[in-house]
Design a protein around this motif. Structure first.
Motif, PDB file in Angstrom:
ATOM      1  N   GLY A 188     -44.017  71.466 -26.924  1.00 46.97           N
ATOM      2  CA  GLY A 188     -42.830  72.080 -27.511  1.00 46.97           C
ATOM      3  C   GLY A 188     -42.823  73.581 -27.307  1.00 46.97           C
ATOM      4  N   ALA A 189     -41.753  74.096 -26.665  1.00 44.74           N
ATOM      5  CA  ALA A 189     -41.670  75.525 -26.355  1.00 44.74           C
ATOM      6  C   ALA A 189     -40.628  76.219 -27.235  1.00 44.74           C
ATOM      7  CB  ALA A 189     -41.361  75.728 -24.873  1.00 44.74           C
ATOM      8  N   VAL A 213     -36.221  71.073 -22.323  1.00 45.36           N
ATOM      9  CA  VAL A 213     -35.075  71.973 -22.178  1.00 45.36           C
ATOM     10  C   VAL A 213     -35.429  73.058 -21.160  1.00 45.36           C
ATOM     11  CG1 VAL A 213     -33.523  73.562 -23.401  1.00 45.36           C
ATOM     12  CG2 VAL A 213     -34.417  71.539 -24.573  1.00 45.36           C
ATOM     13  N   ALA A 214     -34.618  73.135 -20.102  1.00 48.45           N
ATOM     14  CA  ALA A 214     -34.940  74.037 -18.981  1.00 48.45           C
ATOM     15  C   ALA A 214     -35.155  75.480 -19.439  1.00 48.45           C
ATOM     16  CB  ALA A 214     -33.833  73.962 -17.936  1.00 48.45           C
ATOM     17  N   ILE A 229     -44.505  70.894 -17.816  1.00 45.39           N
ATOM     18  CA  ILE A 229     -44.158  69.482 -17.679  1.00 45.39           C
ATOM     19  C   ILE A 229     -42.784  69.288 -18.308  1.00 45.39           C
ATOM     20  CG2 ILE A 229     -44.720  67.120 -18.351  1.00 45.39           C
ATOM     21  CD1 ILE A 229     -47.670  67.852 -18.225  1.00 45.39           C
ATOM     22  N   ASP A 230     -41.837  68.864 -17.475  1.00 43.36           N
ATOM     23  CA  ASP A 230     -40.458  68.674 -17.920  1.00 43.36           C
ATOM     24  C   ASP A 230     -40.280  67.217 -18.350  1.00 43.36           C
ATOM     25  OD1 ASP A 230     -37.727  68.339 -18.185  1.00 43.36           O
ATOM     26  OD2 ASP A 230     -37.249  69.666 -16.497  1.00 43.36           O
ATOM     27  N   THR A 232     -37.749  65.576 -18.885  1.00 46.62           N
ATOM     28  CA  THR A 232     -36.668  64.861 -18.215  1.00 46.62           C
ATOM     29  C   THR A 232     -37.113  64.380 -16.825  1.00 46.62           C
ATOM     30  OG1 THR A 232     -35.722  66.867 -17.227  1.00 46.62           O
ATOM     31  CG2 THR A 232     -34.908  66.231 -19.403  1.00 46.62           C
ATOM     32  N   GLU A 233     -38.196  64.962 -16.298  1.00 42.52           N
ATOM     33  CA  GLU A 233     -38.711  64.509 -14.997  1.00 42.52           C
ATOM     34  C   GLU A 233     -39.826  63.482 -15.167  1.00 42.52           C
ATOM     35  OE1 GLU A 233     -39.810  67.986 -12.780  1.00 42.52           O
ATOM     36  OE2 GLU A 233     -37.747  68.744 -12.846  1.00 42.52           O
ATOM     37  N   LEU A 234     -40.811  63.818 -15.989  1.00 44.91           N
ATOM     38  CA  LEU A 234     -41.878  62.855 -16.298  1.00 44.91           C
ATOM     39  C   LEU A 234     -41.527  62.266 -17.650  1.00 44.91           C
ATOM     40  CD1 LEU A 234     -45.048  64.893 -15.209  1.00 44.91           C
ATOM     41  CD2 LEU A 234     -43.682  63.298 -13.867  1.00 44.91           C
ATOM     42  N   ASP A 235     -40.795  61.139 -17.629  1.00 43.91           N
ATOM     43  CA  ASP A 235     -40.206  60.692 -18.891  1.00 43.91           C
ATOM     44  C   ASP A 235     -40.971  59.583 -19.611  1.00 43.91           C
ATOM     45  OD1 ASP A 235     -39.492  58.794 -17.112  1.00 43.91           O
ATOM     46  OD2 ASP A 235     -37.316  59.024 -17.340  1.00 43.91           O
ATOM     47  N   THR A 236     -42.223  59.344 -19.201  1.00 41.99           N
ATOM     48  CA  THR A 236     -43.050  58.432 -20.009  1.00 41.99           C
ATOM     49  C   THR A 236     -44.365  59.127 -20.378  1.00 41.99           C
ATOM     50  OG1 THR A 236     -44.271  57.479 -18.139  1.00 41.99           O
ATOM     51  CG2 THR A 236     -42.172  56.430 -18.717  1.00 41.99           C
TER      52      THR A 236
END
Ligand code: ZN
Ligand code: ZN
Length: 364
Positions: A188-189, A213-214, A229-230, A232-236
């Motif tokens: 969390g950022a 969130v970008a 680590i985004d 929305t890209e690595l979603d598991t």
């Protein structure tokens, strides 16, 4: 000492119902400090209070993060809690909670667990000395509330945030232990997360940040995160655990910090850690929110879990010291992206909830 003046404060009457009220500005009792609010920030826990989600606070005067200016000193107040001389006109930051020094927890040296921590915060405004929160023109620092003088040269908005996120992160990292040898995952950022990145980089650690969130990931990179680590890209969870393993020679992270407030993030954090890893839980505080959790994973991996709310009050002094020496190395001022006058406190809260602003600041 008399202060003949009226002041305004923001009163939360019921969830999402805020009104501005005027009261006589009180003179400080012996040991207390009367201040004017220079800036007050809207942080995540303020949104929990406003929307009725906070575990302890339902109504009362809003606001807990602030930079204040001393208006009047009660008898006997000559220094802050670090022994620095204090005068009318000085900038100070107060801890938002009390440290009574007389309860069982204080007596055992566990100051951040003081049983009377919230004896002033968020009281109803009709009760003297009225200015119990920082969303107002004035703020009253009680005799058992730590406060520290803010030296010149620290950005006002950045100083205002010290008494919440930065102080808590500094305390939390001392509890869990972080060194240059560690790879640390920050889940969390948001406000706590970005401060965690800064403090972890100061320790020399390798820092991985997870968020979806970008704009928040970009900020994390600006704070010095080594890997992003985004969601929305690595979603598991499996994909993210694999990514953390690939960054740590197949081991997993030494330390993870949960600052999302999402219950499932706790379960995930355990997966991301190496055997014998350390976990710091600070984000989840709302009652009734659950996650499915297999305790055996934690046991088999021999994970140490630490958690904390608030901080030992002297960490506020460390936070100011940190900012005085090191604020220039991190883009703290970029975190505050919107300024509102006190009259627009409801807009500031709504926009913060809707995430149309990252961190709002109120200027009375
Ligand atoms: Zn106490
Ligand atoms: Zn806060």
């Amino acid at each position: 000492m008399r202060v003949d003046e009226r002041g305004t404060l923001a009163f939360l009457e019921a969830p999402e119902q805020v009104s501005l009220r005027e009261y006589d500005v009180p003179a400080p009792e012996p040991g207390a400090v009367l201040t004017e609010v220079v800036r007050a920030n809207v942080c995540g826990s303020e949104l929990h209070i406003w929307s009725g989600d906070h575990p302890l606070i339902r109504d009362g005067v809003l606001g807990h993060e602030a930079l204040c200016r001393v208006v009047a000193l009660g008898d006997g107040v000559e220094t802050d809690y670090a022994g620095t001389p204090i005068e009318v006109g000085d900038y100070v930051v107060p801890a938002y909670f009390a440290t009574c020094g007389h309860c069982a927890q204080c007596g055992a040296g566990r100051f951040r667990l003081c049983e009377n921590a919230y004896k002033y915060w968020s009281r109803p405004p009709g009760r003297e000395p009225h200015f119990h929160g920082t969303f107002g023109t004035h703020y009253y620092i009680h005799p058992d509330q730590f406060f520290y003088r803010v030296p010149d040269g620290i950005d006002e908005g950045v100083a205002a945030a010290a008494n919440c996120a930065l102080a808590q992160v500094l305390c939390g990292f001392d509890v869990v232990g972080v060194s240059w040898e560690d790879t640390i995952v920050v889940q969390g950022a948001g406000g706590l997360g970005l401060n965690a990145v800064a403090v972890a980089k100061e320790a020399g650690a390798d820092v991985v940040v997870i968020d979806g969130v970008a704009g928040r990931l970009d900020l994390a990179a600006d704070f010095g995160a080594d890997h992003l680590i985004d969601l929305t890209e690595l979603d598991t969870i499996d994909e993210r655990a694999e990514e953390v393993q690939s960054l740590t020679d197949g081991l997993g992270a030494d330390v993870a910090v949960e600052v999302t407030g999402v219950p499932d993030a706790f379960t995930e954090g355990i997966e991301l850690l190496r055997d014998g890893g350390r976990y710091l839980e600070m984000g989840n505080i709302i009652p009734g929110r659950e996650t499915t959790f297999e305790p055996g994973v934690m046991t088999r991996k021999s994970i140490t879990v630490e958690s904390l709310m608030r901080y030992d009050p002297w960490y506020l002094g460390k936070a100011i010291e940190f900012l005085a020496r090191r604020a220039g190395a991190y883009p703290f001022e970029e975190v505050l992206d919107a300024e509102f006058p006190l009259e627009d406190v409801e807009t500031a809260l709504e926009w913060s909830r809707d995430r149309s602003v990252a961190r709002a600041t109120l200027v009375p």
